[in-house]
Scaffold this motif. Structure first.
Motif, PDB file in Angstrom:
ATOM      1  N   THR A   9      16.059  20.189  35.270  1.00 10.11           N
ATOM      2  CA  THR A   9      16.017  21.128  36.391  1.00 10.11           C
ATOM      3  C   THR A   9      16.368  22.525  35.874  1.00 10.11           C
ATOM      4  O   THR A   9      17.060  22.662  34.853  1.00 10.11           O
ATOM      5  CB  THR A   9      17.015  20.760  37.515  1.00 10.11           C
ATOM      6  N   ILE A  10      15.907  23.525  36.587  1.00 11.51           N
ATOM      7  CA  ILE A  10      16.229  24.899  36.195  1.00 11.51           C
ATOM      8  C   ILE A  10      17.728  25.152  36.352  1.00 11.51           C
ATOM      9  O   ILE A  10      18.325  25.870  35.562  1.00 11.51           O
ATOM     10  CB  ILE A  10      15.353  25.898  36.986  1.00 11.51           C
ATOM     11  N   ASN A  14      20.102  26.674  33.517  1.00 10.51           N
ATOM     12  CA  ASN A  14      20.977  27.827  33.734  1.00 10.51           C
ATOM     13  C   ASN A  14      22.424  27.505  33.387  1.00 10.51           C
ATOM     14  O   ASN A  14      23.123  28.317  32.774  1.00 10.51           O
ATOM     15  CB  ASN A  14      20.872  28.315  35.180  1.00 10.51           C
ATOM     16  N   SER A  68       7.921  23.096  34.174  1.00  7.59           N
ATOM     17  CA  SER A  68       8.494  24.308  34.778  1.00  7.59           C
ATOM     18  C   SER A  68       9.818  24.689  34.109  1.00  7.59           C
ATOM     19  O   SER A  68      10.106  25.879  33.926  1.00  7.59           O
ATOM     20  CB  SER A  68       8.691  24.132  36.283  1.00  7.59           C
ATOM     21  N   VAL A  69      10.598  23.700  33.720  1.00  7.18           N
ATOM     22  CA  VAL A  69      11.871  23.968  33.041  1.00  7.18           C
ATOM     23  C   VAL A  69      11.602  24.522  31.642  1.00  7.18           C
ATOM     24  O   VAL A  69      12.258  25.475  31.202  1.00  7.18           O
ATOM     25  CB  VAL A  69      12.741  22.693  32.975  1.00  7.18           C
ATOM     26  N   GLU A  72      10.491  28.081  32.004  1.00  2.66           N
ATOM     27  CA  GLU A  72      11.634  28.904  32.391  1.00  2.66           C
ATOM     28  C   GLU A  72      12.531  29.187  31.184  1.00  2.66           C
ATOM     29  O   GLU A  72      13.046  30.298  31.032  1.00  2.66           O
ATOM     30  CB  GLU A  72      12.440  28.223  33.502  1.00  2.66           C
ATOM     31  N   ASP A  75      10.945  31.945  29.237  1.00  5.43           N
ATOM     32  CA  ASP A  75      11.126  33.227  29.932  1.00  5.43           C
ATOM     33  C   ASP A  75      12.563  33.720  29.848  1.00  5.43           C
ATOM     34  O   ASP A  75      12.816  34.873  29.513  1.00  5.43           O
ATOM     35  CB  ASP A  75      10.729  33.102  31.414  1.00  5.43           C
ATOM     36  N   ARG A  76      13.515  32.842  30.172  1.00  3.29           N
ATOM     37  CA  ARG A  76      14.933  33.238  30.188  1.00  3.29           C
ATOM     38  C   ARG A  76      15.439  33.660  28.823  1.00  3.29           C
ATOM     39  O   ARG A  76      16.221  34.594  28.691  1.00  3.29           O
ATOM     40  CB  ARG A  76      15.805  32.069  30.665  1.00  3.29           C
ATOM     41  N   HIS A  81       7.122  30.015  23.789  1.00  2.00           N
ATOM     42  CA  HIS A  81       7.103  28.559  23.864  1.00  2.00           C
ATOM     43  C   HIS A  81       6.313  27.960  22.710  1.00  2.00           C
ATOM     44  O   HIS A  81       5.193  28.369  22.427  1.00  2.00           O
ATOM     45  CB  HIS A  81       6.494  28.080  25.183  1.00  2.00           C
TER      46      HIS A  81
END
Length: 115
Positions: A9-10, A14, A68-69, A72, A75-76, A81
C-alpha cells in the motif's frame, strides 16, 4: 535471519520512507514474471541469510501485483523505475540504487556494511 517485509500500500511505503530517518530502508522492487528479477531475488535472499546489516530495514514491492505502489516509489524517491531494482533510503532520500544483474549479495554487503 532478516526477512523482506512486503509493501503493498502507499501508506506502508510512506511509513517505510518516514522511518528511514531512524534506520535505513533497503527497498527491493521485484517482478515475479522476470527471470532476471528471479536471479536478483536469490541474491537478495542470499545476502539476508548471511549476516545482513542489523540496523537496516528490508522491504519488497512486487511491481506487477502492486504496480501503483511501485510507481509511487519511483515518483516519491525520484529514481527511475526499473525491475529488478534495489534502492537504499536514508532520511527519506535515496542514497544508492542499482538494478538488474548489478544486484548481488556481495554488492549489497559492500554497500550496506557502510550504512
Amino acid at each position: 535471519m532478516k526477512t523482506l517485509t512486503r509493501i503493498n500500500t502507499i501508506e506502508q511505503l510512506n511509513d517505510g520512507i518516514a522511518l528511514s530517518s531512524e534506520a535505513p530502508l533497503l527497498l527491493f522492487k521485484h517482478s515475479t514474471r522476470c527471470p532476471i528479477s528471479a536471479h536478483a531475488y536469490k541474491e537478495v535472499s542470499a545476502y539476508l541469510q548471511d549476516s545482513p546489516a542489523d540496523e537496516v530495514n528490508y522491504s519488497i514491492i512486487y511491481v506487477v501485483e502492486d504496480r501503483s505502489v511501485s510507481l509511487e516509489a519511483a515518483d516519491r524517491l525520484g529514481v527511475k523505475h526499473e525491475s529488478p531494482q534495489v534502492i537504499l533510503v536514508k532520511n527519506g532520500t535515496p542514497v544508492w540504487h542499482t538494478s538488474h544483474s548489478q544486484i548481488t549479495s556481495s554488492g549489497l554487503r559492500s554497500v550496506l556494511s557502510k550504512s
